[in-house]
Design a protein around this motif. Structure first.
Motif, PDB file in Angstrom:
ATOM      1  N   SER A 109       0.796  -1.231   0.000  1.00 40.23           N
ATOM      2  CA  SER A 109       0.000   0.000   0.000  1.00 40.23           C
ATOM      3  C   SER A 109       0.829   1.282   0.000  1.00 40.23           C
ATOM      4  O   SER A 109       0.289   2.364  -0.163  1.00 40.23           O
ATOM      5  N   ILE A 136      -1.014  -1.860  -4.754  1.00 38.97           N
ATOM      6  CA  ILE A 136      -2.442  -1.580  -4.969  1.00 38.97           C
ATOM      7  C   ILE A 136      -2.592  -0.519  -6.058  1.00 38.97           C
ATOM      8  O   ILE A 136      -3.357  -0.681  -7.011  1.00 38.97           O
ATOM      9  N   ALA A 137      -1.844   0.578  -5.930  1.00 33.94           N
ATOM     10  CA  ALA A 137      -1.892   1.646  -6.935  1.00 33.94           C
ATOM     11  C   ALA A 137      -1.330   1.162  -8.273  1.00 33.94           C
ATOM     12  O   ALA A 137      -1.845   1.525  -9.341  1.00 33.94           O
ATOM     13  N   LYS A 139      -1.400  -1.866  -9.554  1.00 33.79           N
ATOM     14  CA  LYS A 139      -2.398  -2.704 -10.215  1.00 33.79           C
ATOM     15  C   LYS A 139      -3.582  -1.857 -10.683  1.00 33.79           C
ATOM     16  O   LYS A 139      -4.097  -2.061 -11.782  1.00 33.79           O
ATOM     17  N   SER A 140      -4.013  -0.891  -9.877  1.00 32.59           N
ATOM     18  CA  SER A 140      -5.121   0.002 -10.265  1.00 32.59           C
ATOM     19  C   SER A 140      -4.789   0.826 -11.498  1.00 32.59           C
ATOM     20  O   SER A 140      -5.693   1.208 -12.246  1.00 32.59           O
TER      21      SER A 140
END
Length: 148
Positions: A109, A136-137, A139-140
């Motif tokens: 994260s 997370i970022a 993959k987003s």
């Protein structure tokens, strides 16, 4: 109640003097705080990179990419090392001896990598970055993760 009215009517004026004019209210109330200039602060410095920035950097990779997340939850292609964020200062043998070498840290994260980046900066590494928002970022933003 009326005797307090005059005191409360001064609050906006005092606030303006403090905020806008920089009036030293601490002299009025007898409080003294040390003045610390930016160049004297001991805050370690490190950079934050976004997922698109890291993706572009990976095209011409000239840095050590380190996954500091524990436990393992995947990785970004091109990862060179895995070091637990809270053991970074005990794992310096896995890092370049040259404290001018570029190092990019990431985690799930962004929190663990920020802690590790701060610690490396405190240890004298001066070209440390960490991935904002972590995997997370990443993959987003549409980039792939590698799972083991």
């Amino acid at each position: 109640m009326q005797r307090y009215g005059a005191a409360f009517s001064l609050v906006p004026a005092v606030t303006v003097m403090v905020l806008v004019l920089g009036f030293p209210i601490s002299e009025w109330v007898g409080m003294q705080y040390p003045v610390v200039h930016a160049e004297e602060q001991s805050n370690p410095t490190f950079q934050t990179v976004s997922s698109p920035q890291l993706n572009q950097m990976l095209q011409r990779k000239d840095f050590l990419l380190v996954n500091v997340h524990i436990p393992y939850e995947g990785e970004i292609n091109g990862t060179d090392a895995f070091i637990a964020f809270d053991k970074i200062d005990q794992s310096l043998e896995k890092l370049p001896r040259d404290k001018n070498a570029k190092i990019v840290l990431y985690c799930r994260s962004g929190r663990m990598s920020e802690i590790a980046a701060r610690r490396l900066s405190e240890l004298g590494y001066n070209r440390v970055s960490h991935l904002s928002g972590g995997m997370i970022a990443w993959k987003s933003a549409g980039y792939a993760l590698k799972d083991h």
